[in-house]
Design an enzyme around this catalytic site. Structure first.
Site, PDB file in Angstrom:
ATOM      1  N   LYS A  71      -2.161  -0.931  -9.729  1.00  0.00           N
ATOM      2  CA  LYS A  71      -2.510  -2.348  -9.600  1.00  0.00           C
ATOM      3  C   LYS A  71      -4.246  -2.263  -9.302  1.00  0.00           C
ATOM      4  O   LYS A  71      -4.573  -1.290  -8.675  1.00  0.00           O
ATOM      5  CB  LYS A  71      -1.827  -2.956  -8.544  1.00  0.00           C
ATOM      6  CG  LYS A  71      -0.523  -2.766  -8.621  1.00  0.00           C
ATOM      7  CD  LYS A  71       0.241  -3.579  -7.422  1.00  0.00           C
ATOM      8  CE  LYS A  71       1.611  -3.255  -7.287  1.00  0.00           C
ATOM      9  NZ  LYS A  71       1.968  -2.102  -6.353  1.00  0.00           N
ATOM     10  N   ASP A 105       6.182   2.743  -8.711  1.00  0.00           N
ATOM     11  CA  ASP A 105       5.249   1.759  -8.416  1.00  0.00           C
ATOM     12  C   ASP A 105       4.052   2.099  -7.347  1.00  0.00           C
ATOM     13  O   ASP A 105       4.551   2.236  -6.074  1.00  0.00           O
ATOM     14  CB  ASP A 105       5.797   0.403  -7.914  1.00  0.00           C
ATOM     15  CG  ASP A 105       5.082  -0.876  -7.504  1.00  0.00           C
ATOM     16  OD1 ASP A 105       4.557  -1.513  -8.786  1.00  0.00           O
ATOM     17  OD2 ASP A 105       4.373  -0.837  -6.402  1.00  0.00           O
ATOM     18  N   HIS A 165      -3.372  -7.058  -8.414  1.00  0.00           N
ATOM     19  CA  HIS A 165      -2.634  -6.946  -7.234  1.00  0.00           C
ATOM     20  C   HIS A 165      -2.659  -8.399  -6.549  1.00  0.00           C
ATOM     21  O   HIS A 165      -1.623  -8.715  -6.094  1.00  0.00           O
ATOM     22  CB  HIS A 165      -3.514  -5.957  -6.513  1.00  0.00           C
ATOM     23  CG  HIS A 165      -2.618  -5.462  -5.454  1.00  0.00           C
ATOM     24  ND1 HIS A 165      -2.572  -4.041  -4.908  1.00  0.00           N
ATOM     25  CD2 HIS A 165      -1.466  -5.812  -4.761  1.00  0.00           C
ATOM     26  CE1 HIS A 165      -1.737  -3.432  -4.089  1.00  0.00           C
ATOM     27  NE2 HIS A 165      -0.992  -4.703  -3.919  1.00  0.00           N
ATOM     28  N   TYR A 220      -3.376   1.720  -2.314  1.00  0.00           N
ATOM     29  CA  TYR A 220      -2.705   2.761  -1.510  1.00  0.00           C
ATOM     30  C   TYR A 220      -3.213   3.920  -1.385  1.00  0.00           C
ATOM     31  O   TYR A 220      -2.909   4.690  -0.479  1.00  0.00           O
ATOM     32  CB  TYR A 220      -1.140   2.786  -2.272  1.00  0.00           C
ATOM     33  CG  TYR A 220      -0.359   1.563  -2.573  1.00  0.00           C
ATOM     34  CD1 TYR A 220      -0.791   0.399  -2.089  1.00  0.00           C
ATOM     35  CD2 TYR A 220       0.826   1.757  -3.417  1.00  0.00           C
ATOM     36  CE1 TYR A 220       0.042  -0.693  -2.359  1.00  0.00           C
ATOM     37  CE2 TYR A 220       1.700   0.449  -3.572  1.00  0.00           C
ATOM     38  CZ  TYR A 220       1.245  -0.747  -2.996  1.00  0.00           C
ATOM     39  OH  TYR A 220       1.974  -1.662  -3.332  1.00  0.00           O
TER      40      TYR A 220
HETATM   41  P1  NDP Z   1      11.080  -2.169   1.474  1.00  0.00           P
HETATM   42  O1  NDP Z   1      11.365  -3.389   1.735  1.00  0.00           O
HETATM   43  O2  NDP Z   1      11.323  -1.364   0.388  1.00  0.00           O
HETATM   44  O3  NDP Z   1      11.256  -1.306   2.849  1.00  0.00           O
HETATM   45  C1  NDP Z   1      10.982  -0.025   2.950  1.00  0.00           C
HETATM   46  C2  NDP Z   1      11.336   0.594   4.159  1.00  0.00           C
HETATM   47  O4  NDP Z   1      12.835   0.251   4.492  1.00  0.00           O
HETATM   48  C3  NDP Z   1      10.961   1.909   4.797  1.00  0.00           C
HETATM   49  O5  NDP Z   1      10.728   1.956   6.453  1.00  0.00           O
HETATM   50  C4  NDP Z   1      12.388   2.846   4.387  1.00  0.00           C
HETATM   51  O6  NDP Z   1      12.215   3.960   5.349  1.00  0.00           O
HETATM   52  C5  NDP Z   1      13.323   1.695   4.817  1.00  0.00           C
HETATM   53  N1  NDP Z   1      14.474   1.965   3.957  1.00  0.00           N
HETATM   54  C6  NDP Z   1      14.709   2.125   2.509  1.00  0.00           C
HETATM   55  N2  NDP Z   1      15.819   2.235   2.115  1.00  0.00           N
HETATM   56  C7  NDP Z   1      16.618   2.159   3.114  1.00  0.00           C
HETATM   57  C8  NDP Z   1      18.027   2.462   3.261  1.00  0.00           C
HETATM   58  N3  NDP Z   1      18.898   2.846   2.284  1.00  0.00           N
HETATM   59  N4  NDP Z   1      18.624   2.403   4.684  1.00  0.00           N
HETATM   60  C9  NDP Z   1      17.671   2.283   5.602  1.00  0.00           C
HETATM   61  N5  NDP Z   1      16.512   1.983   5.750  1.00  0.00           N
HETATM   62  C10 NDP Z   1      15.692   2.166   4.212  1.00  0.00           C
HETATM   63  O7  NDP Z   1       9.254  -2.155   1.550  1.00  0.00           O
HETATM   64  P2  NDP Z   1       8.009  -2.049   1.098  1.00  0.00           P
HETATM   65  O8  NDP Z   1       6.940  -2.818   1.625  1.00  0.00           O
HETATM   66  O9  NDP Z   1       7.640  -0.678   0.988  1.00  0.00           O
HETATM   67  O10 NDP Z   1       8.018  -2.654  -0.464  1.00  0.00           O
HETATM   68  C11 NDP Z   1       8.501  -1.836  -1.476  1.00  0.00           C
HETATM   69  C12 NDP Z   1       7.294  -1.502  -2.492  1.00  0.00           C
HETATM   70  O11 NDP Z   1       7.020  -2.674  -2.845  1.00  0.00           O
HETATM   71  C13 NDP Z   1       6.230  -0.906  -1.762  1.00  0.00           C
HETATM   72  O12 NDP Z   1       6.421   0.691  -1.517  1.00  0.00           O
HETATM   73  C14 NDP Z   1       5.278  -1.089  -3.142  1.00  0.00           C
HETATM   74  O13 NDP Z   1       5.459  -0.311  -4.273  1.00  0.00           O
HETATM   75  C15 NDP Z   1       5.604  -2.420  -3.259  1.00  0.00           C
HETATM   76  N6  NDP Z   1       4.581  -3.419  -2.474  1.00  0.00           N
HETATM   77  C16 NDP Z   1       3.918  -4.443  -3.424  1.00  0.00           C
HETATM   78  C17 NDP Z   1       3.291  -5.268  -2.797  1.00  0.00           C
HETATM   79  C18 NDP Z   1       2.184  -5.993  -3.658  1.00  0.00           C
HETATM   80  O14 NDP Z   1       1.454  -6.912  -2.920  1.00  0.00           O
HETATM   81  N7  NDP Z   1       2.344  -6.245  -4.859  1.00  0.00           N
HETATM   82  C19 NDP Z   1       3.041  -5.481  -1.254  1.00  0.00           C
HETATM   83  C20 NDP Z   1       4.142  -4.707  -0.667  1.00  0.00           C
HETATM   84  C21 NDP Z   1       4.885  -3.775  -1.186  1.00  0.00           C
HETATM   85  P3  NDP Z   1      12.152   5.437   4.946  1.00  0.00           P
HETATM   86  O15 NDP Z   1      10.998   5.515   4.100  1.00  0.00           O
HETATM   87  O16 NDP Z   1      11.845   5.972   6.512  1.00  0.00           O
HETATM   88  O17 NDP Z   1      13.395   5.931   4.486  1.00  0.00           O
END
Ligand code: NDP
Length: 277
Positions: free
Chosen positions: A80, A46, A113, A51
């Protein structure tokens, strides 16, 4: 790790767990992360024009295919269109640009989006046209509230396959989910871990100990057990792997309820109704 799929309202199958790449810079690290994710078993990725990382996502996909890890047909790629592209023509151009950046012939899913201030009718017409071609398999929306969907559906000839929304135990979105379910619109959770904020939550931690799983696995399992598509982001290979390993246990109904009870209608991202674009 084999990931189950969900059949969308147009018959296309979408993996229930995907790999999100928000807040990851375009560059070699992301390219490698996409290869690693595919290697670990992710089949859905995604991204979004805003981005600014579609190029690296595309390069990672190309490398994974070149290395024989996967075929294009086995992948499910989402991007998006950003709100600035408010017209029909601009949306078509934005789509062409996304394909060009990713060096792909087609996307599996293209989303509006954010709804903006009723800016979605013209872009939706463009998406409806694109999905009739072999350049796009499915179209949907993101961050749409019930009133946005009601308005869109009045004029639409195609129902969105997906509404990608902020969703986690602190924001369970039950009314919106009910509405989408009644209209055949699949819910996809963004920031499923509330951008890691929920991992320290006491109830989540307690359940993690009880089920001998990580906090992230408890939350992601809560998603898939309710039929929600989830797209956690991680740049850490061990976490990417961990986030996929959620199919070998089941959360008991009373524990699902404990997670539901965490709801505070609390957003980590913007509110679609007050967002100023
Ligand atoms: P998430 O809720 O997926 O959290 C990501 C964070 O959690 C990062 O800091 C990551 O750290 C950490 N993390 C992930 N897995 C673990 C684990 N198993 N243990 C501990 N820490 C963990 O946040 P996002 O905001 O990135 O949301 C996910 C996706 O949703 C986005 O990447 C995007 O694709 C989508 N999105 C869409 C939006 C929209 O408006 N449509 C808005 C926001 C997000 P690290 O990377 O350091 O491992």
């Amino acid at each position: 790790m084999k990931i189950s799929t969900v059949r969308l309202n147009n018959g296309v199958d979408m993996p229930q767990v995907g790999y999100g790449v928000f807040r990851v810079e375009d560059g070699a690290d992301l390219e490698q992360a996409v290869v690693t994710a595919i290697c670990e078993g992710y089949r859905s990725i995604d991204t979004a024009a805003i981005y600014g990382n579609e190029q690296s996502v595309g390069r990672g996909i190309a490398k994974a295919i070149e290395d024989g890890l996967v075929t294009r047909e086995e992948l499910f790629v989402t991007s998006k269109v950003w709100n600035a592209h408010g017209s029909y023509e601009e949306t078509l151009a934005a789509y062409a640009e996304s394909l060009e950046k990713m060096q792909l012939e087609y996307l599996d899913l293209y989303l509006i989006h954010w709804p903006g201030k009723a800016k979605y009718q013209a872009p939706w017409k463009a998406l409806e046209e694109l999905v009739q071609t072999d350049k796009l398999r499915a179209i949907g929306v993101s961050n749409f509230q019930i009133h946005h969907l009601e308005d869109l559906l009045q004029h639409a000839s195609i129902i969105p396959v997906v509404n990608q929304i902020e969703l986690h135990p602190k924001l369970t979105q039950s009314e919106l989910r009910q509405f989408c379910s009644e209209h055949g619109i699949q819910i996809e959770a963004w920031s499923p871990l509330m951008n890691a904020e929920l991992l320290e939550n006491e109830v989540v931690q307690e359940l993690a100990t009880q089920y001998k799983k990580s906090a992230a696995q408890i939350i992601l399992r809560w998603d898939i057990q309710q039929g929600i598509i989830t797209i956690p982001k991680s740049m850490t290979p061990s976490r990417m792997q961990e986030n996929l390993r959620i199919t070998d246990f089941e959360i008991l109904p009373e524990d699902m309820e404990r997670l539901n009870q965490l709801n505070e209608n609390l957003r980590s991202g913007p509110d679609p109704d007050t967002f100023d674009f």
